[in-house]
Design an enzyme around this catalytic site. Sequence first.
Site, PDB file in Angstrom:
ATOM      1  N   LYS A  14      -1.914 -39.354 -62.767  1.00  0.00           N
ATOM      2  CA  LYS A  14      -0.749 -40.247 -62.812  1.00  0.00           C
ATOM      3  C   LYS A  14       0.400 -39.725 -61.956  1.00  0.00           C
ATOM      4  CE  LYS A  14      -0.294 -40.103 -67.259  1.00  0.00           C
ATOM      5  NZ  LYS A  14      -1.411 -39.203 -67.583  1.00  0.00           N
ATOM      6  N   ARG A  89       4.193 -46.161 -75.207  1.00  0.00           N
ATOM      7  CA  ARG A  89       3.083 -45.446 -75.851  1.00  0.00           C
ATOM      8  C   ARG A  89       2.580 -46.156 -77.106  1.00  0.00           C
ATOM      9  NH1 ARG A  89       2.357 -40.012 -74.102  1.00  0.00           N
ATOM     10  NH2 ARG A  89       3.996 -39.393 -72.689  1.00  0.00           N
ATOM     11  N   ARG A 128      -6.053 -27.103 -63.244  1.00  0.00           N
ATOM     12  CA  ARG A 128      -4.598 -27.145 -63.101  1.00  0.00           C
ATOM     13  C   ARG A 128      -3.957 -26.013 -63.907  1.00  0.00           C
ATOM     14  NH1 ARG A 128      -1.595 -32.647 -64.744  1.00  0.00           N
ATOM     15  NH2 ARG A 128      -1.650 -31.788 -66.839  1.00  0.00           N
ATOM     16  N   ARG A 146      -5.192 -33.506 -76.863  1.00  0.00           N
ATOM     17  CA  ARG A 146      -4.371 -34.386 -76.017  1.00  0.00           C
ATOM     18  C   ARG A 146      -5.148 -35.629 -75.600  1.00  0.00           C
ATOM     19  NH1 ARG A 146      -2.756 -30.713 -71.332  1.00  0.00           N
ATOM     20  NH2 ARG A 146      -1.703 -32.547 -70.523  1.00  0.00           N
TER      21      ARG A 146
END
Length: 192
Positions: A14, A89, A128, A146
């Site tokens: 994103k 959300r 990452r 997550r």
Amino acid sequence: MVNIVLFGPPGAGKGTQSENIIKKYGLKHISTGDLFRKHLGEGTELGKKAQGFMDNGKLVPDEVVIGMVGETVKEFKSAPGFIFDGFPRTVAQAEALDALLTKYDTSISCMVMLEVPVEELKKRLLERGKTSERADDQNEEKINVRIQEYNNKTVPVAEFYAKQNKICKVNGVGSIDSIFGQIEKTIDKQYA
């Protein structure tokens, strides 16, 4: 005005794709994380309200979040459009966002939903995590939580936009340029 909701699980790309969208279309980027940091840092009334909830370990209520988003939309109402990153959300937030945008005679054009298989997400996040300072990118258990949290919360929001025929699914696997090419086709349809 073109208004995009950019959605995807952690590690879907994103951040990278929102930069490409902003560069090409000149949309104003609205990220709730950035808004929280701004309002907390400036000590605004909304920031103080948010801080009070956060200090007590509670989620910031929708009306405070929507208030922050609303101030940004009002401030940049002459922008060619907005890209909402990680927001809304919940369905309640999506409904509130629709009501807010109606005040400015605009609406969400589409929800661009980056789809990436779970194993690829884990691989990306762990990679990452080697270079980022984020502890939640370095622990597979936290990554699983997550991703699960995203799946639990996002499905209803995606269904909300699907009912409005505003959901645009994009394959988030491939080169950055090929993924952006798919996103461009989706956004260009909004301008047609």
